[in-house]
Design a protein around this motif. Structure first.
Motif, short mmCIF file in Angstrom:
data_model
loop_
_atom_site.label_atom_id
_atom_site.label_comp_id
_atom_site.label_asym_id
_atom_site.label_seq_id
_atom_site.Cartn_x
_atom_site.Cartn_y
_atom_site.Cartn_z
N ILE A 28 -0.37 -6.45 -9.01
CA ILE A 28 0.37 -6.88 -7.82
C ILE A 28 1.85 -6.53 -7.94
N ALA A 75 2.69 -2.80 -7.28
CA ALA A 75 2.57 -2.31 -5.91
C ALA A 75 2.69 -3.49 -4.94
N THR A 106 4.15 -4.16 -2.00
CA THR A 106 3.94 -4.00 -0.56
C THR A 106 2.45 -3.92 -0.23
N GLU A 107 1.76 -3.07 -0.97
CA GLU A 107 0.32 -2.90 -0.76
C GLU A 107 -0.43 -4.18 -1.13
N ALA A 108 -0.01 -4.83 -2.20
CA ALA A 108 -0.65 -6.07 -2.64
C ALA A 108 -0.49 -7.16 -1.59
N LYS A 109 0.69 -7.24 -1.00
CA LYS A 109 0.93 -8.26 0.03
C LYS A 109 -0.01 -8.04 1.21
N ALA A 110 -0.18 -6.80 1.62
CA ALA A 110 -1.08 -6.49 2.73
C ALA A 110 -2.52 -6.84 2.36
N PHE A 111 -2.95 -6.45 1.17
CA PHE A 111 -4.31 -6.75 0.71
C PHE A 111 -4.54 -8.25 0.63
#
Length: 112
Positions: A17, A20, A22-27
């Motif tokens: 997390i 990454a 930004t990607e983790a927040k979206a996921f």
């Protein structure tokens, strides 16, 4: 390779997390929406759906987590078994559907 997937790998989640964010927040937002308890679909059914998807996508970590959650939500062994066979049937159905696509593509390639 019996240790290829290991529950201890889940300990790397915070590091993944952090690498990454930004990607983790979206996921994690999507995961939270799927696992929310205030939706129309009851928790037990959400977990059975999650198990079916985990079986179809072959995510051992998801199978582990959602099976535990399903037990806590009141799922039975029989429901887990039926979920497994429903997932298997639909995954097999997808292969047949793609077989239809393959036949059409074969014909379009002029091989018929």
């Amino acid at each position: 390779m019996s240790d290829y997937q290991n529950r201890d790998d889940l300990g790397l989640a915070r590091e993944l997390i952090a690498l990454a964010p930004t990607e983790a927040k979206a996921f994690l937002g999507m995961k939270a929406a799927a696992e929310r308890s205030d939706g129309v679909i009851p928790d037990k059914y959400r977990e059975l759906i999650s198990i079916a998807v985990a079986l179809a996508t072959q995510c051992a970590y998801c199978i582990d987590a959602h099976t535990k959650n399903a037990v806590q939500a009141g799922a039975t062994r029989e429901e887990i078994a039926e979920t497994a066979f429903i997932a298997a049937a639909l995954k097999a159905g997808a292969a047949v559907g793609h077989g239809l696509l393959a036949l059409r593509l074969f014909d379009e390639a002029g091989a018929r």
